[in-house]
Design a protein around this motif. Structure first.
Motif, short mmCIF file in Angstrom:
data_model
loop_
_atom_site.label_atom_id
_atom_site.label_comp_id
_atom_site.label_asym_id
_atom_site.label_seq_id
_atom_site.Cartn_x
_atom_site.Cartn_y
_atom_site.Cartn_z
N GLY A 144 0.79 -1.22 0.00
CA GLY A 144 0.00 0.00 0.00
C GLY A 144 0.82 1.27 0.00
O GLY A 144 0.52 2.23 -0.72
N LEU A 145 1.86 1.33 0.81
CA LEU A 145 2.65 2.56 0.90
C LEU A 145 3.39 2.84 -0.40
O LEU A 145 3.62 4.01 -0.75
CB LEU A 145 3.63 2.47 2.06
CG LEU A 145 4.31 3.77 2.48
CD1 LEU A 145 3.29 4.80 2.94
CD2 LEU A 145 5.34 3.52 3.58
N VAL A 180 -3.72 0.78 8.04
CA VAL A 180 -2.85 1.77 8.67
C VAL A 180 -1.45 1.19 8.63
O VAL A 180 -1.27 -0.03 8.67
CB VAL A 180 -3.25 2.10 10.13
CG1 VAL A 180 -4.62 2.73 10.20
CG2 VAL A 180 -3.17 0.87 11.03
N VAL A 181 -0.42 2.07 8.60
CA VAL A 181 0.97 1.61 8.58
C VAL A 181 1.36 1.12 9.97
O VAL A 181 1.21 1.84 10.96
CB VAL A 181 1.90 2.75 8.15
CG1 VAL A 181 3.34 2.26 8.10
CG2 VAL A 181 1.48 3.31 6.80
N GLY A 182 1.87 -0.09 10.06
CA GLY A 182 2.28 -0.64 11.34
C GLY A 182 3.62 -0.09 11.78
O GLY A 182 4.54 0.08 10.97
N VAL A 183 3.75 0.15 13.09
CA VAL A 183 4.98 0.72 13.63
C VAL A 183 6.17 -0.20 13.47
O VAL A 183 7.32 0.25 13.48
CB VAL A 183 4.77 1.08 15.12
CG1 VAL A 183 4.62 -0.18 15.97
CG2 VAL A 183 5.90 1.96 15.65
N GLY A 243 -0.46 2.68 13.27
CA GLY A 243 -0.93 1.83 14.36
C GLY A 243 0.13 0.85 14.82
O GLY A 243 1.28 0.88 14.38
N ALA A 244 -0.28 -0.05 15.71
CA ALA A 244 0.65 -0.94 16.40
C ALA A 244 0.88 -2.25 15.66
O ALA A 244 1.64 -3.09 16.15
CB ALA A 244 0.14 -1.23 17.81
N ALA A 245 0.28 -2.45 14.49
CA ALA A 245 0.35 -3.73 13.76
C ALA A 245 -0.28 -4.82 14.62
O ALA A 245 -0.45 -4.65 15.82
CB ALA A 245 1.78 -4.08 13.36
N GLY A 260 -5.56 3.75 14.07
CA GLY A 260 -6.60 2.74 13.93
C GLY A 260 -6.59 1.80 15.12
O GLY A 260 -5.53 1.41 15.61
N GLY A 261 -7.78 1.42 15.58
CA GLY A 261 -7.89 0.46 16.66
C GLY A 261 -8.88 0.92 17.70
O GLY A 261 -9.33 2.07 17.70
N GLY A 262 -9.22 0.01 18.62
CA GLY A 262 -10.25 0.31 19.61
C GLY A 262 -9.86 0.11 21.04
O GLY A 262 -10.72 0.14 21.93
N GLY A 263 -8.55 -0.09 21.32
CA GLY A 263 -8.13 -0.27 22.71
C GLY A 263 -8.42 0.97 23.53
O GLY A 263 -7.94 2.06 23.21
N GLU A 264 -9.21 0.81 24.58
CA GLU A 264 -9.72 1.98 25.30
C GLU A 264 -8.69 2.61 26.23
O GLU A 264 -8.79 3.81 26.54
CB GLU A 264 -10.99 1.60 26.08
CG GLU A 264 -12.13 1.20 25.14
CD GLU A 264 -13.34 0.66 25.88
OE1 GLU A 264 -13.54 1.05 27.05
OE2 GLU A 264 -14.08 -0.16 25.29
#
Length: 327
Positions: free
Chosen positions: A62-63, A82-85, A113-115, A182-186
């Motif tokens: 993608g990149l 999203v690009v993973g770190v 994001g964190a991949a 990206g992600g949903g970790g609260e």
């Protein structure tokens, strides 16, 4: 539908997230150009290193594909989700992002994001630290990139990354290049959104789940002194649309891609039906703060669904927000 206190909320945007599940770059170009011609404001590409259909299925990077897509469009925001770190150093990514911002004439939105797929890292010989460590890396990487984009010479000393009098020229064209997480970790992911990001990307989940996560993001924003309305909130939508349900069912492709459970993301429910049904499904999320509705697409390109999404769903949801009627 919106109350008076929400008048400063950003205007709605609609877009296409097209997966490069093919070796044909022109397929992605055609999808982006069609989305732009329909008046959509956002297009994005997936940054996974593999196809969701399996390790041996073709899938472009993608990149690397993004500059081509940016050069062949003129108005849409150019995103990557999203690009993973873990894929490359944040300094290298910062340089790539600044370059693509120039190619796009200032239209880049960088998802980060964190991949989350351990086996992919094993295939590619990449380290895959535990989740907490990767989230620490995300925090540092975002500081590294923002610093490189804004100061003549950058210094940074972290646990995972460092810079020593690092130059970066040219800077991005945008005074503040938008970063999406990206992600949903609260506890950690949404805290990073509140602290560093301009947008939050997630999937369309049940209303109660989304409400809880949005409230967690709001709390983090208040802790950092940010107005929660500064952060755009984007959901990915999977749908096959037709003038009738039978029409949509006739064009239903085999289940694949983001309809499945993928790594650390919840299942994306697929709606197969009419534009009216999708409007009914999405309209409650306006009151939950969603600002960006992005349709998931992948080869073979479903132009019928995209057209109905742009011509019927988007105008109806804008009307719900008092932003205009159906087009």
């Amino acid at each position: 539908m919106r109350n008076a206190g929400d008048r400063a909320a950003p205007a709605l945007r609609f877009g296409l997230h097209y997966l490069p599940q093919t070796a044909d770059a022109e397929d992605s170009v055609a999808a982006w150009q069609r989305a732009e011609s329909l008046g959509l404001e956002w297009c994005s590409v997936h940054d996974g290193m593999r196809s969701s259909e399996g390790p041996d299925a073709p899938s472009l990077h993608g990149l690397s594909l993004l500059p081509l897509l940016a050069a062949r469009t003129t108005t849409v925001r150019c995103g990557i989700l999203v690009v993973g770190v873990t894929y490359q150093s944040p300094a290298v990514l910062a340089k790539a992002a600044a370059t693509i911002d120039h190619v796009s004439q200032g239209r880049l939105d960088l998802g980060f994001g964190a991949a989350g797929f351990a086996l992919e890292h094993e295939w590619l010989g990449l380290g895959f630290p535990e989740t907490g460590t990767r989230l620490d890396m995300v925090d540092e990487a975002l500081q590294v990139m923002r610093t490189l984009w804004t100061v003549p010479r950058a210094d940074f000393e972290g646990r995972h990354f460092r810079l020593a009098d690092a130059p970066m020229s040219p800077k991005p064209l945008q005074p503040r290049l938008p970063v999406w997480i990206g992600g949903g970790g609260e506890k950690r992911t949404l805290r990073a959104v509140a602290q560093y990001a301009d947008g939050w990307n997630y999937v369309l989940v049940e209303q109660d789940v989304y409400r809880r996560k949005a409230a967690a993001l709001d709390r983090h924003c208040h802790r950092f002194g940010r107005d929660p309305r500064e952060i755009r909130r984007q959901v990915l939508v999977d749908a096959v649309l037709g003038e009738t349900v039978a029409d949509a069912l006739d064009r239903l492709p085999p289940a694949k891609g983001l309809e499945k459970n993928t790594d650390h993301w919840p299942r994306v429910p697929r709606l197969v039906g009419t534009p009216g049904e999708l409007i009914d499904l999405l309209s409650p999320y306006l009151d939950l703060g969603v600002t960006d509705f992005v349709l998931i697409g992948q080869p073979p390109f479903d132009e019928r669904t995209l057209g109905l999404f742009a011509r019927e769903v988007a105008p109806a949801l804008r009307a719900c927000r008092g932003e205009g009627g159906r087009g």
